[in-house]
Enzyme design. Structure first.
Site, mmCIF file in Angstrom:
data_model
loop_
_atom_site.group_PDB
_atom_site.id
_atom_site.type_symbol
_atom_site.label_atom_id
_atom_site.label_comp_id
_atom_site.label_asym_id
_atom_site.label_seq_id
_atom_site.Cartn_x
_atom_site.Cartn_y
_atom_site.Cartn_z
ATOM 1 N N GLU A 299 0.826 -1.216 0.000
ATOM 2 C CA GLU A 299 0.000 0.000 0.000
ATOM 3 C C GLU A 299 0.863 1.271 0.000
ATOM 4 O O GLU A 299 0.341 2.375 0.192
ATOM 5 C CB GLU A 299 -0.943 -0.042 1.211
ATOM 6 C CG GLU A 299 -2.351 0.421 0.973
ATOM 7 C CD GLU A 299 -3.110 -0.368 -0.097
ATOM 8 O OE1 GLU A 299 -3.032 0.019 -1.269
ATOM 9 O OE2 GLU A 299 -3.782 -1.356 0.257
ATOM 10 N N HIS B 294 -2.756 2.799 8.242
ATOM 11 C CA HIS B 294 -3.829 2.100 7.522
ATOM 12 C C HIS B 294 -4.082 0.749 8.192
ATOM 13 O O HIS B 294 -3.155 -0.023 8.397
ATOM 14 C CB HIS B 294 -3.439 1.893 6.064
ATOM 15 C CG HIS B 294 -4.251 0.844 5.368
ATOM 16 N ND1 HIS B 294 -5.634 0.901 5.296
ATOM 17 C CD2 HIS B 294 -3.900 -0.304 4.734
ATOM 18 C CE1 HIS B 294 -6.074 -0.159 4.638
ATOM 19 N NE2 HIS B 294 -5.054 -0.911 4.295
ATOM 20 N N HIS C 41 -7.216 -2.617 8.943
ATOM 21 C CA HIS C 41 -8.455 -3.287 8.541
ATOM 22 C C HIS C 41 -9.326 -3.495 9.783
ATOM 23 O O HIS C 41 -9.901 -4.557 9.971
ATOM 24 C CB HIS C 41 -8.145 -4.646 7.900
ATOM 25 C CG HIS C 41 -7.367 -4.553 6.628
ATOM 26 N ND1 HIS C 41 -6.924 -5.657 5.952
ATOM 27 C CD2 HIS C 41 -6.965 -3.472 5.906
ATOM 28 C CE1 HIS C 41 -6.267 -5.275 4.856
ATOM 29 N NE2 HIS C 41 -6.271 -3.957 4.814
ATOM 30 N N HIS D 257 -12.802 -2.481 2.644
ATOM 31 C CA HIS D 257 -11.369 -2.641 2.914
ATOM 32 C C HIS D 257 -10.996 -2.270 4.356
ATOM 33 O O HIS D 257 -10.712 -3.159 5.145
ATOM 34 C CB HIS D 257 -10.603 -1.798 1.876
ATOM 35 C CG HIS D 257 -9.131 -2.002 1.880
ATOM 36 N ND1 HIS D 257 -8.359 -1.816 0.757
ATOM 37 C CD2 HIS D 257 -8.272 -2.371 2.860
ATOM 38 C CE1 HIS D 257 -7.092 -2.086 1.052
ATOM 39 N NE2 HIS D 257 -7.028 -2.412 2.317
HETATM 40 ZN ZN LIG Z 1 -5.315 -2.756 3.429
#
Ligand SMILES: [Zn+2]
Length: 210
Positions: free
Chosen positions: A71, A89, A91, A151
């Site tokens: 990412e 980031h 999840h 996501h």
């Molecule tokens: Zn991700």
């Protein structure tokens, strides 16, 4: 603590708090034109400072043997277009629930102001692509957080601590929202109510001494 040591510390914390599972989630921190980022395919509680690559803003590898997180294009797109110095980031569960069912997280609690009010859900695109980077960048415009359809979520800050705390707040707000939806229709704060909160924060009451 060096920036790469910070990545290890907050990576462990992200796993401890259940914000990520397996090798999902990635963090980065910027200093000048150098970005230290978590490596691809390594669980965030198994990082070492040396395992975290350093890249420039165009994605050229400057230091480290490991491949940067898949990412990384999203992180770099954010750095190129905002004043962020750190990106987180994950999840996380409730963030993913809202990002899978809604087009935005409305301000149901005044703490949402710390993330910029309404949190938008970025349009879905395959992980790691420039398309995803572009849609996240658009959703982040003027905000400190965005959700990513089907996501997870992403937050930014002036420091890694700030970006990480924004991720915790985003997850808390998403959890409150999801649980509230289970009980009834959550009331959304009006623009006037939010403006009053800003006014109050700028003018805190003074408690006179006796
Ligand atoms: Zn991700």
């Amino acid at each position: 603590m060096s920036l790469r040591e910070q990545l290890c510390a907050y990576g462990r914390r992200a796993v401890e708090l259940g914000l990520v599972i397996g090798t999902s989630g990635n963090l980065s921190v910027r200093e000048g034109d150098r970005v230290s980022v978590t490596p691809s395919g390594v669980a965030l509680d198994r990082l070492t400072p040396e395992s975290c690559p350093v890249v420039d803003l165009d994605g050229h590898l400057l230091e480290g043997d490991a491949q940067p997180s898949s990412e990384t294009p999203m992180h770099l797109a954010i750095y190129r277009t905002t004043d962020a110095r750190a990106v987180v980031h994950t999840h996380s569960v409730f963030g993913a629930v809202v990002a899978t069912t809604k087009t935005e997280l409305p301000p149901i609690h005044y703490n949402a102001l710390m993330l910029g009010g309404v949190v938008k859900v970025a349009e879905y695109a395959t992980y790691g692509t420039d398309e995803l980077a572009a849609s996240v960048r658009a959703a982040l415009e003027g905000k400190r957080a965005a959700l990513m359809a089907n996501h997870g979520g992403v937050t930014i800050g002036a420091t890694l601590e700030e970006a990480f705390e924004a991720t915790r707040l985003l997850e808390w707000l998403c959890e409150v929202y999801v649980r509230a939806l289970g009980v009834g229709e959550p009331a959304v704060l009006t623009d006037a109510q939010l403006a009053a909160v800003v006014e109050r924060a700028l003018n805190p009451p003074e408690f006179p001494r006796r």
